[in-house]
Design a protein around this motif. Structure first.
Motif, PDB file in Angstrom:
ATOM      1  N   ALA A  95       0.851  -1.193   0.000  1.00 59.76           N
ATOM      2  CA  ALA A  95       0.000   0.000   0.000  1.00 59.76           C
ATOM      3  C   ALA A  95       0.878   1.231   0.000  1.00 59.76           C
ATOM      4  O   ALA A  95       1.872   1.294   0.723  1.00 59.76           O
ATOM      5  CB  ALA A  95      -0.908  -0.005   1.230  1.00 59.76           C
ATOM      6  N   SER A  96       0.509   2.203  -0.815  1.00 57.91           N
ATOM      7  CA  SER A  96       1.255   3.455  -0.817  1.00 57.91           C
ATOM      8  C   SER A  96       0.812   4.314   0.362  1.00 57.91           C
ATOM      9  O   SER A  96      -0.269   4.114   0.923  1.00 57.91           O
ATOM     10  CB  SER A  96       1.031   4.206  -2.127  1.00 57.91           C
ATOM     11  N   ARG A  97       1.655   5.245   0.715  1.00 60.28           N
ATOM     12  CA  ARG A  97       1.305   6.164   1.797  1.00 60.28           C
ATOM     13  C   ARG A  97       0.044   6.940   1.412  1.00 60.28           C
ATOM     14  O   ARG A  97      -0.074   7.410   0.291  1.00 60.28           O
ATOM     15  CB  ARG A  97       2.445   7.149   2.043  1.00 60.28           C
ATOM     16  N   PRO A  98      -0.896   7.080   2.332  1.00 60.18           N
ATOM     17  CA  PRO A  98      -2.112   7.828   2.009  1.00 60.18           C
ATOM     18  C   PRO A  98      -1.842   9.329   2.004  1.00 60.18           C
ATOM     19  O   PRO A  98      -0.943   9.813   2.695  1.00 60.18           O
ATOM     20  CB  PRO A  98      -3.070   7.453   3.148  1.00 60.18           C
ATOM     21  N   GLY A  99      -2.621  10.041   1.229  1.00 60.12           N
ATOM     22  CA  GLY A  99      -2.535  11.493   1.252  1.00 60.12           C
ATOM     23  C   GLY A  99      -3.171  12.037   2.522  1.00 60.12           C
ATOM     24  O   GLY A  99      -3.765  11.304   3.312  1.00 60.12           O
ATOM     25  N   ILE A 100      -3.029  13.327   2.717  1.00 60.96           N
ATOM     26  CA  ILE A 100      -3.640  14.001   3.861  1.00 60.96           C
ATOM     27  C   ILE A 100      -4.691  14.935   3.296  1.00 60.96           C
ATOM     28  O   ILE A 100      -4.384  15.805   2.477  1.00 60.96           O
ATOM     29  CB  ILE A 100      -2.587  14.788   4.673  1.00 60.96           C
ATOM     30  N   GLU A 101      -5.916  14.730   3.730  1.00 65.89           N
ATOM     31  CA  GLU A 101      -7.009  15.512   3.170  1.00 65.89           C
ATOM     32  C   GLU A 101      -8.070  15.729   4.232  1.00 65.89           C
ATOM     33  O   GLU A 101      -8.311  14.866   5.076  1.00 65.89           O
ATOM     34  CB  GLU A 101      -7.613  14.746   1.983  1.00 65.89           C
ATOM     35  N   GLY A 102      -8.698  16.857   4.210  1.00 66.62           N
ATOM     36  CA  GLY A 102      -9.786  17.161   5.128  1.00 66.62           C
ATOM     37  C   GLY A 102     -10.354  18.525   4.798  1.00 66.62           C
ATOM     38  O   GLY A 102      -9.778  19.274   4.012  1.00 66.62           O
ATOM     39  N   LYS A 103     -11.490  18.832   5.366  1.00 69.80           N
ATOM     40  CA  LYS A 103     -12.076  20.146   5.156  1.00 69.80           C
ATOM     41  C   LYS A 103     -12.885  20.529   6.376  1.00 69.80           C
ATOM     42  O   LYS A 103     -13.256  19.689   7.197  1.00 69.80           O
ATOM     43  CB  LYS A 103     -12.908  20.186   3.878  1.00 69.80           C
ATOM     44  N   THR A 104     -13.187  21.812   6.482  1.00 65.85           N
ATOM     45  CA  THR A 104     -13.915  22.307   7.641  1.00 65.85           C
ATOM     46  C   THR A 104     -15.389  21.919   7.570  1.00 65.85           C
ATOM     47  O   THR A 104     -15.929  21.664   6.493  1.00 65.85           O
ATOM     48  CB  THR A 104     -13.772  23.845   7.737  1.00 65.85           C
ATOM     49  N   ASN A 105     -16.024  21.868   8.730  1.00 65.26           N
ATOM     50  CA  ASN A 105     -17.464  21.635   8.775  1.00 65.26           C
ATOM     51  C   ASN A 105     -18.191  22.860   8.262  1.00 65.26           C
ATOM     52  O   ASN A 105     -17.790  23.995   8.533  1.00 65.26           O
ATOM     53  CB  ASN A 105     -17.932  21.355  10.209  1.00 65.26           C
ATOM     54  N   GLU A 106     -19.280  22.619   7.565  1.00 64.28           N
ATOM     55  CA  GLU A 106     -20.129  23.724   7.125  1.00 64.28           C
ATOM     56  C   GLU A 106     -21.463  23.586   7.840  1.00 64.28           C
ATOM     57  O   GLU A 106     -21.494  23.532   9.062  1.00 64.28           O
ATOM     58  CB  GLU A 106     -20.245  23.707   5.602  1.00 64.28           C
ATOM     59  N   GLU A 107     -22.572  23.511   7.114  1.00 66.87           N
ATOM     60  CA  GLU A 107     -23.869  23.395   7.770  1.00 66.87           C
ATOM     61  C   GLU A 107     -24.099  22.005   8.366  1.00 66.87           C
ATOM     62  O   GLU A 107     -24.897  21.833   9.271  1.00 66.87           O
ATOM     63  CB  GLU A 107     -24.978  23.742   6.779  1.00 66.87           C
ATOM     64  N   SER A 108     -23.420  21.027   7.813  1.00 71.14           N
ATOM     65  CA  SER A 108     -23.521  19.678   8.359  1.00 71.14           C
ATOM     66  C   SER A 108     -22.132  19.060   8.389  1.00 71.14           C
ATOM     67  O   SER A 108     -21.233  19.503   7.689  1.00 71.14           O
ATOM     68  CB  SER A 108     -24.474  18.820   7.515  1.00 71.14           C
ATOM     69  N   ARG A 109     -21.968  18.020   9.195  1.00 75.57           N
ATOM     70  CA  ARG A 109     -20.683  17.339   9.271  1.00 75.57           C
ATOM     71  C   ARG A 109     -20.611  16.263   8.207  1.00 75.57           C
ATOM     72  O   ARG A 109     -21.575  15.533   7.985  1.00 75.57           O
ATOM     73  CB  ARG A 109     -20.502  16.694  10.636  1.00 75.57           C
TER      74      ARG A 109
END
Length: 194
Positions: free
Chosen positions: A128-142
């Motif tokens: 398995a390759s190293r996973p990327g890092i990804e995420g985003k802020t909560n808006e009106e819903s999670r």
């Protein structure tokens, strides 16, 4: 005997670390659950190639190089990061990624529901390759942020790539699928050489 007509619902993902001894004998650790499987998408790697002679396709060369694709998980477990991705825990139990670390090989086990019986799979020689890092802020819903591993499943030295349960798989083999990595028992197929 009733046969599956459809498959759906990926679940029960596990991994088992692959070991090869000095004589080339392949063995696997006991499978460990890989919870939170969301999706898997693996494409066949390698196409048949024609050898031309006498003005025709004289011979077709099988070029099965396994599978490549993605396994999406709710979150990659720490034990998988340590065992397969070779991250280390320091004295404070913080995961450390080291550019000089080699990735470790493992078997990947999983199943799909079927309308009659679950269809269980094992890919024997994965990395398995190293996973990327990804995420985003909560808006009106999670919204749950998943993590994706890019998987490369290649043949063992014996040529064995994968196995899956069929309509008439032995009930003991089926029941024990996640207790130990299943190895083929076909006369003439040597699965020990790596």
């Amino acid at each position: 005997m009733a046969k599956n007509k459809v498959k759906y619902n990926l679940k029960n993902a596990h991994y088992a670390m692959l070991k090869v001894d000095e004589e080339g004998v392949v063995s696997f650790d006991k499978p460990v659950a890989l919870p939170g499987a969301v999706s898997i998408s693996l494409d066949a790697n390698g196409e048949p190639e024609n050898f031309y002679a006498d003005g025709t396709a004289y011979y077709v060369i099988n070029n099965n190089m396994g599978y490549d694709g993605d396994l999406e998980l709710a979150m990659i477990p720490e034990d998988f990061r340590v065992s397969a991705l070779n991250e280390t825990l320091d004295d404070n139990k913080v995961l450390i990624e080291d550019a000089n670390s080699e990735l470790n090989r493992f078997a990947l086990l999983f199943e799909f529901d079927g309308d009659v019986k679950h269809i269980r799979h094992v890919l024997y020689n994965c990395s398995a390759s190293r996973p990327g890092i990804e995420g985003k802020t909560n808006e009106e819903s999670r919204e749950v942020q998943t993590e994706t591993l890019t998987i490369k499943a290649t043949p063992l030295a014996s040529g064995v790539v994968k196995a899956k349960t069929g309509n008439e798989t032995d009930s003991t083999v089926y029941a024990d699928w996640y207790k130990a990595v299943y190895m083929p028992t076909i006369t003439g197929v040597n699965t020990d050489a790596e």
